[in-house]
Design a protein around this motif. Structure first.
Motif, short mmCIF file in Angstrom:
data_model
loop_
_atom_site.label_atom_id
_atom_site.label_comp_id
_atom_site.label_asym_id
_atom_site.label_seq_id
_atom_site.Cartn_x
_atom_site.Cartn_y
_atom_site.Cartn_z
N THR A 1 2.02 -2.70 -9.92
CA THR A 1 1.77 -3.89 -9.10
C THR A 1 2.94 -4.86 -9.18
N GLU B 1 5.39 -5.88 -6.07
CA GLU B 1 5.59 -7.28 -5.68
C GLU B 1 7.07 -7.60 -5.61
N ASP C 1 -1.33 4.68 -7.78
CA ASP C 1 -0.86 3.33 -7.47
C ASP C 1 0.58 3.34 -6.95
N ALA D 1 2.10 2.31 -3.19
CA ALA D 1 3.11 1.26 -3.04
C ALA D 1 4.27 1.69 -2.16
#
Length: 215
Positions: A128, A132, A176, A180
């Motif tokens: 994450t 970002e 994940d 992304a």
């Protein structure tokens, strides 16, 4: 074990200097701040190209920074994969902008052969956090894994500015990490094995990027 990239390696009767590299500078020393007096005096046995012989480490990094390519490399580090070091070494060879380590901060540096001294390496605690960062930089993430729907890299779009994302040896990329990414590529294989070594795969993808974009 002695550091193969030590500042200098003085010769002794019992321990001859390594065969690679160069000995002490012969003749008048160059009047250039990029050169390291210790290396000029004792020789340069580091694993660097001839262009950088006798240069200070910080001078080498500054020169690389002026020429770095537009791609980054990211690696998931969940199980202390020994391939990470070799990927860092390849990133240095292909002049990647930065290597991003996702997950564990500590990684096995043996395979890097001290090239991490010349290569920018940053850490992201989670996928994450990495995602970002990529969004903030407006840089697309290209996942590399041989999954259904992945495009063979020789047919895929590899943007001039991108992050090439690699998973750990064995499990590959996490869900994940795949989520992304804005693109998914794979390396075409012709034998019986399901996958190739992660370090080798990374070098192939970086070379393909350079083949298209490096001047």
């Amino acid at each position: 074990m002695q550091d193969p990239d030590a500042r200098h390696h003085p010769e002794t009767a019992d321990e001859p200097a390594p065969a690679h590299g160069v000995g002490p500078w012969e003749g008048e020393w160059p009047a250039d701040d990029r050169f390291d007096p210790e290396l000029l005096a004792h020789g340069d046995r580091r694993n660097v190209v001839d262009r950088y012989r006798y240069w200070r480490m910080e001078s080498i990094v500054a020169d690389l920074d002026a020429r770095r390519h537009g791609f980054h490399v990211a690696i998931e580090n969940w199980q202390h994969d020994m391939n990470i070091g070799s990927i860092v070494r390849s990133a240095n060879a292909f002049l990647a902008d930065t290597v991003h380590i996702i997950g564990r901060r500590r990684w096995n540096r043996r395979g890097a052969m001290v090239t991490d001294r010349y290569q920018h390496v940053v850490h992201h605690e989670t996928v994450t956090a990495f995602a970002e960062w990529a969004r903030a930089e407006r840089i697309p993430v290209i996942a590399v894994d041989n999954l259904d729907g992945a495009v063979p890299v020789d047919q895929a779009e590899l943007p001039e500015r991108c992050v090439l994302l690699f998973g750990a040896e064995g499990p590959g990329l996490s869900e994940d990490a795949l989520a992304a990414a804005s693109g998914h590529v794979e390396i075409t294989q012709y034998g019986s094995t399901r996958s190739i070594n992660a370090g080798a795969a990374a070098a192939i993808i970086m070379y393909e990027w350079c083949r298209r974009h490096a001047s």
